[in-house]
Structures are given as structure tokens and as C-alpha cells.
Design an enzyme around this catalytic site. Structure first.
Site, PDB file in Angstrom:
ATOM      1  N   ASP A  17       0.382  -0.774   0.206  1.00  9.99           N
ATOM      2  CA  ASP A  17       0.243   0.430   0.163  1.00  9.99           C
ATOM      3  C   ASP A  17       1.370   0.655  -0.113  1.00  9.99           C
ATOM      4  O   ASP A  17      -0.089   2.398   0.387  1.00  9.99           O
ATOM      5  CB  ASP A  17      -0.844   0.274   0.883  1.00  9.99           C
ATOM      6  CG  ASP A  17      -1.789  -1.185   1.192  1.00  9.99           C
ATOM      7  OD1 ASP A  17      -2.688  -1.662   0.339  1.00  9.99           O
ATOM      8  OD2 ASP A  17      -2.081  -2.144   2.768  1.00  9.99           O
ATOM      9  N   GLY A  21       1.262   1.478  -7.372  1.00 10.25           N
ATOM     10  CA  GLY A  21       0.461   1.952  -9.101  1.00 10.25           C
ATOM     11  C   GLY A  21       0.861   3.529  -9.340  1.00 10.25           C
ATOM     12  O   GLY A  21       1.001   3.199 -10.410  1.00 10.25           O
ATOM     13  N   HIS A  45      -4.305  -1.867  -7.193  1.00  7.00           N
ATOM     14  CA  HIS A  45      -4.116  -0.543  -7.005  1.00  7.00           C
ATOM     15  C   HIS A  45      -4.404   0.814  -7.656  1.00  7.00           C
ATOM     16  O   HIS A  45      -5.101   0.295  -8.887  1.00  7.00           O
ATOM     17  CB  HIS A  45      -2.451  -0.701  -7.889  1.00  7.00           C
ATOM     18  CG  HIS A  45      -1.118  -1.761  -7.414  1.00  7.00           C
ATOM     19  ND1 HIS A  45       0.064  -1.796  -8.394  1.00  7.00           N
ATOM     20  CD2 HIS A  45      -0.891  -1.765  -6.581  1.00  7.00           C
ATOM     21  CE1 HIS A  45       0.605  -2.274  -7.493  1.00  7.00           C
ATOM     22  NE2 HIS A  45       0.422  -2.396  -6.549  1.00  7.00           N
ATOM     23  N   MET A  46      -4.206   1.580  -7.002  1.00  2.00           N
ATOM     24  CA  MET A  46      -5.291   2.459  -7.378  1.00  2.00           C
ATOM     25  C   MET A  46      -4.538   3.886  -8.710  1.00  2.00           C
ATOM     26  O   MET A  46      -3.447   4.329  -7.985  1.00  2.00           O
ATOM     27  CB  MET A  46      -6.311   4.037  -6.697  1.00  2.00           C
ATOM     28  CG  MET A  46      -7.229   4.607  -6.796  1.00  2.00           C
ATOM     29  SD  MET A  46      -8.868   3.653  -7.384  1.00  2.00           S
ATOM     30  CE  MET A  46      -9.282   3.241  -6.028  1.00  2.00           C
ATOM     31  N   THR A 132      -6.495 -11.787   2.705  1.00  4.09           N
ATOM     32  CA  THR A 132      -7.627 -11.134   1.837  1.00  4.09           C
ATOM     33  C   THR A 132      -8.850 -12.631   1.806  1.00  4.09           C
ATOM     34  O   THR A 132     -10.270 -12.050   0.802  1.00  4.09           O
ATOM     35  CB  THR A 132      -7.046 -10.854   0.297  1.00  4.09           C
ATOM     36  OG1 THR A 132      -6.939 -11.935  -0.364  1.00  4.09           O
ATOM     37  CG2 THR A 132      -6.234  -9.120   0.991  1.00  4.09           C
ATOM     38  N   THR A 303     -10.744  -4.545   0.439  1.00  5.40           N
ATOM     39  CA  THR A 303     -11.339  -5.444   1.836  1.00  5.40           C
ATOM     40  C   THR A 303     -12.169  -3.838   2.403  1.00  5.40           C
ATOM     41  O   THR A 303     -13.789  -4.081   3.067  1.00  5.40           O
ATOM     42  CB  THR A 303     -10.617  -5.812   2.329  1.00  5.40           C
ATOM     43  OG1 THR A 303      -9.812  -4.958   3.128  1.00  5.40           O
ATOM     44  CG2 THR A 303      -9.702  -7.194   1.932  1.00  5.40           C
ATOM     45  N   ARG A 305     -10.476  -2.741   4.719  1.00  4.94           N
ATOM     46  CA  ARG A 305     -10.139  -2.821   6.305  1.00  4.94           C
ATOM     47  C   ARG A 305      -9.382  -1.480   6.559  1.00  4.94           C
ATOM     48  O   ARG A 305      -8.704  -1.202   5.644  1.00  4.94           O
ATOM     49  CB  ARG A 305      -9.551  -3.634   6.012  1.00  4.94           C
ATOM     50  CG  ARG A 305     -10.530  -5.160   6.273  1.00  4.94           C
ATOM     51  CD  ARG A 305      -9.388  -6.179   6.991  1.00  4.94           C
ATOM     52  NE  ARG A 305      -8.282  -6.263   5.550  1.00  4.94           N
ATOM     53  CZ  ARG A 305      -7.348  -7.925   5.425  1.00  4.94           C
ATOM     54  NH1 ARG A 305      -7.559  -8.527   6.424  1.00  4.94           N
ATOM     55  NH2 ARG A 305      -6.739  -7.952   4.413  1.00  4.94           N
ATOM     56  N   LEU A 333       2.664   9.633  -0.500  1.00  2.00           N
ATOM     57  CA  LEU A 333       1.746  10.612   0.571  1.00  2.00           C
ATOM     58  C   LEU A 333       2.466  11.526   1.398  1.00  2.00           C
ATOM     59  O   LEU A 333       2.279  11.263   2.678  1.00  2.00           O
ATOM     60  CB  LEU A 333       1.283   9.136   1.095  1.00  2.00           C
ATOM     61  CG  LEU A 333       0.332   8.083   0.565  1.00  2.00           C
ATOM     62  CD1 LEU A 333       0.452   7.096   0.028  1.00  2.00           C
ATOM     63  CD2 LEU A 333      -1.485   8.351   1.477  1.00  2.00           C
TER      64      LEU A 333
END
Length: 432
Positions: A17, A21, A45-46, A132, A303, A305, A333
Site C-alpha cells: 500500500d 501503482g 493499485h489505484m 484477503t 477489502t 479494512r 503520500l
């Protein structure tokens, strides 16, 4: 943006995470090929550009550039149902998938793998891994046990018998070990054949293809899944994924030799996150964790989560750099820390009263470690519109430089937002 080499491996340097991506999508604008070499559809992947967000799970992030050939390598495990659905979803968004190809040596995830994954996790009670439940682990287990079925097996005239024998074996486990109803063969067979027909014209020998492209001086990006700290061999076992996430697996998971790999870029989030169980030494236990989670939208793409939040752990990062073969870093980020007046980085651990700078092997030891922090001044201002390193507030620049000083690896660039345009190179080119 110059490129002085033929291949670049992008890996996560934490627990996944990290924004791989997005960074893969950024570099794919100059790439000829993007290859996924490990994992399955458990890795979401976003990608965001032109004010739209797109999610991919198994298809490489280069799919959004129509000039790029995207290859799902032999080191992955593929749920054909998920792959076909992802292709259809992208097509509905007017994104072509004619440039997506699948290795004939990739192993297949079937319904029994997902069911066994779920039953195993339920059976662990309080010792859950946090899987998952998509069948990734059981598929890799079958691969190692030589029970696996690969994409090339569809071409075998005895495929129906192979599938039946495989299901019969797994139904024994499902019914006798877990006391669950058996799965129906006809349903699985018919669905598998339908999905195979959908993708059969896009099946290739990935190693042959990628090796030839590198020899033709094409620029190949290798896109990792999860992160080095989730690696089956080098991660925080047993709370790991079931594949090798480091750059060492890029060649094996594609079908080329490691001498064809030039550079490794490690993606590192400006703070730490983790999904599921397992030790996390620098975890934040105060309300600040919720604040950063909301600012960073730290919820699982597949998920939903909530991710656990921690300060950047440089002991873990140095370990990931070593076992991951990382040459340069890319910070993501970064803007999530904009509102903090004080920012901590974990530089050492304290284990049983002793200060250490190495990453323990066992979860038992890691859970006994306490973080030793160095506190830095924050910048407390919006950095989402900066376009160069020099435009960053001085304290934000110091944050990057201090990390470099401690881990002894330079940053290639940083990201200050989710859009492709908010990706900034520090030096303006790839270093040799």
C-alpha cells in the site's frame, strides 16, 4: 525525464500500500513494457489522472498508456474470473486492454483455493493472518506441492480430467478436514472454459517476450506487489503474503535472468501502514492514527479494512533496502503529514533493554521491541501544489534529507497527491 537503462523494478519497501501503482503509472509514460511478476488479485493499485480514479488488481498499471505492452508474468497467480471482470470493467471506462498479455506459465486460482483460504483463516481463531481470502496462499501452496494448474494446461486434451482430479483432491480436504459441502465440478469447469476463451488470444511466453524486448533496448518496468516486509522469506513471518515481493523475484517471476535487471526503485510511504496482524514497532496508538488514516484514505482497496498507522520506521526500511536490492527510493503520500507540527521517525529499536539497529526475524521478538524516535519539526503547510524539491518548505526538505542520511540511499522523487501530475523527480532524471 531521461532513462539511461533498459529495465527498472518497482517494489514496495514496507507492508504494501505504498503507492506502487501510481509510481508505476508515472514511469509507464516513458516505458515500452510493464510486467507484474508476483502476487494475485489481492493487490489493489489505484491510479488517478484527468480527475478520474481507476483501480487495477492483477492487470499491470501500465494499461492506462495504450502504447505500453502489459504482461502478467509467470510468478503471479491468476483468478481468471477476476481477470476477465477487470478487463470488462476497464473496457466500460473506455480503456483498451488489447495491450494486456498473460504468461502461459502462470498458475491459476480456482474456487477451491478461495474456499480453503477462508476455511483456514476461520480455523486459526485468534491467530489469524489477515488474509484477503482470495485463494492466493493455497494456490502458491499447490504450486510448491506440484498440484497446481497453469494456463498452458488448457491446451492439454486431457484438461477436463486434470481439473476433475484436482478438484476431487481438494474436495477431500474441504469435506473431511473442514466439514464443508463439496464444490461442483461442472460449474467450475464450464466457468473456467468460458473465461479461458475470453483471454486465450492474449496468452504468451512472458520470458521469451520480455527478454527479446530488453535485447531490443526497449524500456521494461517490473511492477511489484505488496512489499518487502510481506515477502514470504524475508517478511514478518507468518504474517506475510505467499510470494516473494523483492526485486530478486522480478527475473524469476517473468522468465528472464537477473543480469537483465538494471535498477531497483523502492516506494516508501512518508509514514508506515499495515493491514492485518503482525508486529508493527512504530505503530501510533493515539487519535493521531485516525487523523492520518482519514487524510491518507488508508483503507484497503479490495477489502475496505482500515490500515494500521505508524511513524516511518527506518530500521525496517534499511532492512527492506538490503533484502530488496533497492538502489533509490521514491517517497509517497508526503502531503498527508502537512498538518503535523512535530513528526517522528523511528531510528532504532529497544529490545530487552538494549538499543539495536537491526530487524529481528521473529514476530515474538518484534512485538517486544520498543521504538526509539528522533523528532523533527513539521512544515504545517500545504505542499500539494509544489512542482520541485526546491519549492518544498525547508522542514519538508529536511525530512527527506534526514531519511537519506540514515538509510544511505537517495530519493529519486516524491509524491504530494493522488494525481499523476503530483509526482515530482528530485534530480529530473534516473541516476546511472
Amino acid at each position: 525525464m531521461k532513462n539511461n537503462y533498459k529495465s527498472l523494478v518497482i517494489v514496495g519497501s514496507q507492508w504494501g500500500d505504498e503507492g506502487k501503482g501510481k509510481i508505476t503509472d508515472y514511469f509507464s509514460q516513458k516505458a515500452d513494457v510493464v510486467v507484474r511478476f508476483a502476487g494475485g488479485d489481492n493487490a489493489g493499485h489505484m491510479i488517478e489522472f484527468n480527475n478520474k480514479r481507476h483501480k487495477v488488481t492483477i492487470i499491470p498499471s501500465g494499461v492506462f498508456n495504450p502504447k505500453v505492452k502489459n504482461i502478467i508474468g509467470n510468478g503471479t497467480v491468476i483468478n481468471l474470473k477476476s481477470l476477465v471482470n477487470e478487463i470488462k470493467r476497464l473496457n466500460e471506462s473506455n480503456i483498451s486492454t488489447d495491450n494486456v498479455f498473460v504468461s502461459d506459465r502462470a498458475h491459476l486460482i480456482f474456487d477451491w483455493h478461495a474456499l480453503i483460504d477462508q476455511l483456514q483463516e476461520e480455523n486459526r481463531k485468534e491467530n489469524k493472518i489477515g488474509t484477503t481470502k482470495r485463494g492466493i496462499g493455497p494456490t502458491y501452496a499447490d504450486k510448491a506441492a506440484r498440484y497446481g494448474i497453469r494456463i498452458c494446461d488448457f491446451q492439454n486434451p486431457n484438461f477436463k480430467e486434470i481439473l476433475k482430479e484436482n478438484l476431487d483432491y481438494h474436495n477431500q480436504i474441504i469435506t473431511k478436514v473442514y466439514n464443508h459441502e463439496p464444490l461442483d465440478f461442472d460449474v467450475i469447469y464450464n466457468e473456467s472454459m468460458t473465461n479461458y476463451q475470453f483471454i486465450k488470444n492474449n496468452i504468451i511466453d512472458s520470458g521469451y517476450e520480455v527478454s527479446n524486448l530488453i535485447n531490443e533496448n526497449k524500456f521494461v518496468l517490473f511492477e511489484g506487489a505488496q512489499g518487502v516486509l510481506l515477502d514470504i522469506d524475508h517478511g514478518t513471518y507468518p504474517f506475510v503474503t505467499s510470494s516473494n515481493c523483492s526485486a530478486n523475484n522480478a527475473s524469476i517471476g517473468t522468465g528472464i535472468h537477473n543480469k537483465q535487471i538494471n535498477k531497483v526503485l523502492g516506494i516508501v510511504k512518508a509514514y508506515n501502514t499495515r493491514v492485518g496482524s503482525g508486529a508493527m514497532v512504530s505503530e501510533i496508538k493515539t487519535e493521531l492514527a485516525h487523523k492520518l488514516r482519514e487524510r491518507g484514505r488508508e483503507y484497503g482497496l479490495n477489502t475496505g479494512r482500515p490500515r494500521r498507522i505508524g511513524w516511518l520506521d527506518l530500521v525496517a526500511l534499511k532492512y527492506a533496502i538490503r533484502v530488496g536490492g533497492i538502489d533509490q527510493l521514491f517517497l509517497t503520500l508526503f502531503d498527508v503529514l502537512d498538518t503535523e507540527t512535530k513528526i517522528k521517525i523511528c531510528t532504532h529499536y529497544k529490545l530487552d533493554g538494549k538499543i539495536i539497529d537491526w530487524f529481528p526475524a521473529s514476530d515474538y521478538e518484534l512485538k517486544r521491541c520498543e521504538p526509539v524516535y528522533e523528532e523533527l519539526d513539521g512544515w504545517n503547510q500545504d505542499i500539494t501544489k509544489v512542482t520541485s524539491f526546491e519549492e518544498l518548505p525547508i522542514n519538508a526538505q529536511k525530512y527527506i534529507k534526514r531519511i537519506e542520511e540514515i538509510v544511505k540511499v537517495p530519493f529519486l522523487g516524491f509524491s504530494v497527491g493522488s494525481d499523476r501530475k503530483q509526482t515530482i523527480l528530485i534530480k529530473g532524471e534516473f541516476d546511472d
